[in-house]
Enzyme design. Structure first.
Site, short mmCIF file in Angstrom:
data_model
loop_
_atom_site.label_atom_id
_atom_site.label_comp_id
_atom_site.label_asym_id
_atom_site.label_seq_id
_atom_site.Cartn_x
_atom_site.Cartn_y
_atom_site.Cartn_z
N ASN A 164 -5.32 16.93 51.97
CA ASN A 164 -5.89 16.78 50.63
C ASN A 164 -6.80 15.56 50.50
O ASN A 164 -7.08 15.10 49.39
CB ASN A 164 -4.76 16.68 49.60
CG ASN A 164 -3.89 15.45 49.84
OD1 ASN A 164 -3.70 15.04 50.97
ND2 ASN A 164 -3.37 14.86 48.77
N GLU A 165 -7.26 15.01 51.63
CA GLU A 165 -8.01 13.76 51.59
C GLU A 165 -9.15 13.77 50.58
O GLU A 165 -9.42 12.78 49.90
CB GLU A 165 -8.58 13.43 52.99
CG GLU A 165 -7.58 12.83 53.96
CD GLU A 165 -6.68 13.86 54.64
OE1 GLU A 165 -6.71 15.05 54.25
OE2 GLU A 165 -5.94 13.47 55.55
C1 LIG Z 1 -16.53 9.03 57.62
C2 LIG Z 1 -15.08 9.18 57.83
C3 LIG Z 1 -14.53 8.14 58.70
C4 LIG Z 1 -13.24 7.90 58.82
C5 LIG Z 1 -12.20 8.52 57.98
C6 LIG Z 1 -11.97 7.75 56.76
C7 LIG Z 1 -10.98 7.87 55.95
C8 LIG Z 1 -9.84 8.78 56.12
C9 LIG Z 1 -8.63 8.01 56.20
C10 LIG Z 1 -7.42 8.44 56.15
C11 LIG Z 1 -6.92 9.79 56.00
C12 LIG Z 1 -5.80 9.76 55.03
C13 LIG Z 1 -4.67 10.36 55.22
C14 LIG Z 1 -3.55 10.23 54.25
O1 LIG Z 1 -2.46 10.62 54.57
S1 LIG Z 1 -3.83 9.50 52.74
C15 LIG Z 1 -2.33 9.72 51.82
C16 LIG Z 1 -2.36 11.03 51.12
N1 LIG Z 1 -1.13 11.24 50.41
C17 LIG Z 1 -1.06 11.72 49.18
O2 LIG Z 1 -2.04 12.07 48.58
C18 LIG Z 1 0.31 11.80 48.59
C19 LIG Z 1 0.40 11.00 47.35
N2 LIG Z 1 1.74 11.09 46.82
C20 LIG Z 1 2.19 12.13 46.08
O3 LIG Z 1 1.51 13.09 45.85
C21 LIG Z 1 3.60 12.01 45.60
O4 LIG Z 1 3.99 10.69 45.69
C22 LIG Z 1 4.60 12.90 46.37
C23 LIG Z 1 4.35 14.37 46.09
C24 LIG Z 1 4.53 12.63 47.88
C25 LIG Z 1 6.02 12.53 45.90
O5 LIG Z 1 6.10 12.64 44.49
P1 LIG Z 1 7.29 11.95 43.71
O6 LIG Z 1 7.11 12.30 42.28
O7 LIG Z 1 8.58 12.28 44.36
O8 LIG Z 1 7.10 10.38 43.96
P2 LIG Z 1 6.04 9.41 43.26
O9 LIG Z 1 6.64 8.87 42.00
O10 LIG Z 1 4.72 10.04 43.15
O11 LIG Z 1 5.93 8.25 44.35
C26 LIG Z 1 6.94 7.28 44.52
C27 LIG Z 1 6.29 5.98 44.94
O12 LIG Z 1 5.65 6.17 46.19
C28 LIG Z 1 4.26 5.80 46.10
N3 LIG Z 1 3.48 6.62 47.02
C29 LIG Z 1 3.36 7.95 47.03
N4 LIG Z 1 2.60 8.36 48.06
C30 LIG Z 1 2.22 7.25 48.71
C31 LIG Z 1 1.42 7.00 49.86
N5 LIG Z 1 0.85 7.99 50.58
N6 LIG Z 1 1.24 5.74 50.24
C32 LIG Z 1 1.79 4.71 49.56
N7 LIG Z 1 2.58 4.88 48.46
C33 LIG Z 1 2.78 6.14 48.06
C34 LIG Z 1 3.93 6.06 44.64
O13 LIG Z 1 2.77 5.36 44.27
C35 LIG Z 1 5.18 5.56 43.96
O14 LIG Z 1 5.12 4.14 43.98
P3 LIG Z 1 5.73 3.27 42.78
O15 LIG Z 1 4.99 3.67 41.53
O16 LIG Z 1 5.46 1.86 43.17
O17 LIG Z 1 7.19 3.61 42.73
#
Ligand SMILES: CC/C=C\C/C=C\C/C=C\C/C=C/C(=O)SCCNC(=O)CCNC(=O)[C@H](O)C(C)(C)COP(=O)(O)OP(=O)(O)OC[C@H]1O[C@@H](n2cnc3c(N)ncnc32)[C@H](O)[C@@H]1OP(=O)(O)O
Length: 289
Positions: A164-165
């Protein structure tokens, strides 16, 4: 340097622990964020991510994951690994956004090197890898699952999986894309990557992101029975076949690792990209309140 030293220490401490427990028959070793149990069918380890609340792949978590894999690779009695999560409802939230936001270029470069390292190890592993996807699996979480040879997912419509980036305002790197194309084909990958699609289980199965859906309480038993089937194939022929299928994709990153680190670092350091990540993190926070 500090990370390399920590890695050596962990590897050393881990192997001492692993040896002692093997003598006791417990067959279990653990870092803080990864638990490995080798009970069950001979030659199979279960690797559980446990980095609450969402199993985000922080630098520490990546390092511990890579070390655990390295240890399993070095243990000739292990032929297969089931990859799963100890965090309820979450397989992995993917790369840790806080490692890519508000840091300096040296940190981004170090982080990315470790992301590459884990991917290369996982994707090219000689072991049989089966993922037991027991929760949400966006982006880097999906990447972990895609590295496996077979994906079993819990049939719970609350869970989604996909790269989903683009929803975050970032771009999946070419090697994420290559693996997606290898798994679901060019057209589906093109569409899913642009839209940043997070597939619910039934759609993930239809498009081929996962191989099988089972009720949530059957994910582990199904992963074990799948593993038994794969274990019946002679290792040498399966490994050579896997290598034939995956080598070109892995080599494509290996030959340009340094350039890929530079690309990532300059991309993620841009003000506009940092702003997008800030907005996404805010959205995650607001979702709660
Ligand atoms: C030209 C191009 C050149 C190079 C490439 C460039 C760039 C590409 C780079 C990287 C690729 C990226 C890859 C990735 O994996 S990026 C991460 C993507 N992840 C997401 O989108 C997930 C986001 N999270 C969610 O959707 C939900 O948290 C989830 C469904 C997983 C769980 O939901 P739930 O309701 O159970 O929990 P939350 O209350 O949402 O979250 C709790 C807590 O955790 C924090 N959180 C969530 N996900 C992340 C994460 N991926 N990293 C860090 N922290 C995360 C969230 O903010 C909450 O924090 P807090 O409010 O402090 O409690």
């Amino acid at each position: 340097m500090a990370l390399a030293a920590a890695r050596r220490l962990l590897l050393h401490a881990g192997s001492r622990l692993g040896r002692r427990e093997a003598v006791d028959g417990a067959r279990r070793f653990a870092n803080k964020r990864v638990l490995v149990e080798t009970e069950g069918p001979a030659g199979v380890a279960v690797m559980k991510l446990r980095n609450p609340p969402v199993n985000s792949l922080s630098l520490e978590c990546l390092t511990e994951f890579t070390i655990s894999l390295e240890k399993l690779e070095n243990d000739k009695s292990i032929r297969g690994v089931i990859l799963t999560s100890e965090c309820p409802g979450i397989f992995s939230a993917g790369l840790d956004l806080l490692e890519m936001y508000g840091r300096n270029p040296a940190h981004y470069a170090e982080y990315w090197k470790n992301v590459q390292e884990l991917w290369l190890r996982l994707y090219t592993s000689n072991m049989i890898l089966v993922s037991a996807i027991n929760g949400a699996s966006p982006a880097g979480g999906c990447l972990l699952a895609l590295c496996c040879d077979y994906r079993v997912m819990a049939d719970n419509p609350k869970y989604t999986i996909g790269l989903n980036e683009s929803l975050l305002g970032i771009v999946a790197p070419f090697w994420f894309k290559d693996m997606y194309v290898n798994t679901i084909g060019h057209r589906e990958a093109e569409r899913a990557l642009q839209l940043g699609t997070l597939f619910p289980p039934a759609e993930a199965l239809k498009v081929g992101v996962v191989d099988e859906l089972v009720p949530e309480d059957k994910v582990h038993s199904k992963a074990r029975s799948v593993m038994a089937k794969w274990l019946a194939i002679p290792d040498h022929s399966r490994q050579l076949t896997k290598n034939m299928m995956r080598k070109a994709t892995a080599d494509n990153l290996i030959k340009q690792r340094e350039a890929d680190i530079q690309n990532f670092t300059s991309f993620i350091s841009k003000d506009s990209i940092q702003k997008s990540l800030h907005m996404y993190l805010e959205k995650l926070k607001q979702k709660k309140g």
